[in-house]
Write an enzyme that holds these catalytic residues in place. Structure first.
Site, short mmCIF file in Angstrom:
data_model
loop_
_atom_site.label_atom_id
_atom_site.label_comp_id
_atom_site.label_asym_id
_atom_site.label_seq_id
_atom_site.Cartn_x
_atom_site.Cartn_y
_atom_site.Cartn_z
CG HIS A 84 -1.95 1.07 1.17
ND1 HIS A 84 -1.68 2.36 1.53
CD2 HIS A 84 -3.24 1.05 0.74
CE1 HIS A 84 -2.78 3.10 1.35
NE2 HIS A 84 -3.73 2.32 0.86
CD GLU A 137 -2.49 5.14 3.81
OE1 GLU A 137 -2.79 4.21 4.57
OE2 GLU A 137 -3.35 5.87 3.26
N GLY A 175 -7.74 9.20 0.26
CA GLY A 175 -8.16 9.97 1.43
C GLY A 175 -8.33 11.45 1.19
P1 PGA Z 1 -9.66 6.03 0.60
O1 PGA Z 1 -8.43 5.02 0.78
O2 PGA Z 1 -10.82 5.24 0.03
O3 PGA Z 1 -9.96 6.53 2.00
O4 PGA Z 1 -9.23 7.11 -0.33
C1 PGA Z 1 -8.16 4.04 -0.17
C2 PGA Z 1 -6.95 3.24 0.20
O5 PGA Z 1 -5.99 3.81 0.76
O6 PGA Z 1 -6.90 2.02 -0.05
#
Ligand code: PGA
Length: 243
Positions: free
Chosen positions: A91, A93, A166
């Site tokens: 991911h 992140e 996000g």
């Molecule tokens: P989001 O996140 O739907 O809050 O934009 C998606 C993700 O990070 O998988």
């Protein structure tokens, strides 16, 4: 024909009581399979709660080795021990905050497949990158370097442009479809017809009122959803689109 799939990514959210309530309110309502990828603390309890339903439980990360001196890490073997079926790998992140490289993603993908887990491999470009298609294709080529044609249909790719995660901003369905068709083409070059069996999800600010536009695109087989997957009603509404 490929199935459609909604996978929630709860990230570092949800405590036990609300999480169990979520599963009680959703699992029995599902007519098609759906997934929630939850924090480690919830894997065991939710895996038991959702057993025998169409709701599958996934993890959000996995270590590349089966066991050893890696304080704080969890292996694919441990996930399989809890009957976890899915795992998110790479991911953005994790790439950003924990410096996960394409090489690490490739090793984690291998570890997940070796234990029979379905990996959801994330890719996506940061805002302003000069050649988004080349950038994302390279992520996929690197991640899949040790995956065989027979294994391809047991893997899922989630394309998530980083600037859309996000933020409330989504890629347009046309742009998301264009990128995913391109990535399927990259897989086709290496794997031939097996590429038609691989599921591709779009992710980045997907919610109940925009998921339909994405799922109606030819190459988009589902969505990886963060924020909007935390609410049971909105989750059920999104999964309705996979019937
Ligand atoms: P989001 O996140 O739907 O809050 O934009 C998606 C993700 O990070 O998988």
């Amino acid at each position: 024909m490929r199935k459609k799939l909604v996978a929630g990514n709860w990230k570092m959210n949800m405590l036990r009581e609300r999480a169990v309530d979520f599963v009680r309110r959703t699992a029995g309502e599902l007519e098609t399979e759906a997934v929630i990828c939850v924090p480690y603390t919830l894997l065991d309890v939710l895996s038991k709660e959702a057993a025998g339903t169409k709701l599958s439980i996934g993890a959000q990360n996995v270590h590349e080795l089966p066991s050893g001196a890696f304080t704080g890490e969890i292996s694919a073997e441990m996930l399989a021990d809890l009957h976890i079926q899915y795992v998110i790998i790479g991911h953005s992140e994790r790439r950003q905050y924990y410096a996960e490289s394409d090489e690490a993603v490739s090793r984690k993908l291998r570890a997940a497949l070796d234990r029979g887990l379905t990996p959801v491999v994330c890719c996506g470009e940061p805002e302003g990158v000069a050649h988004p298609r080349a950038f994302v294709s390279a992520q996929i080529e690197n991640a899949f370097q040790h995956v065989s044609a027979e294994e391809l249909s047991k893997t899922i790719i989630a394309y998530e442009p980083i600037w859309a995660i996000g933020t409330g901003k989504t890629a347009s369905p046309e742009d998301a479809q264009g990128m995913i068709a391109h990535l399927r083409g990259v897989q086709r070059l290496k794997y031939g017809a097996e590429a038609e069996k691989q599921l591709f999800l779009y992710g980045g600010s997907v919610k109940a009122d925009n998921i339909g536009e994405f799922l109606s695109c030819e190459d988009i087989d589902g969505a990886l959803v963060g924020g909007a997957s935390l609410d049971p009603i909105s989750f059920l509404k999104m999964v309705e689109h996979t019937k």
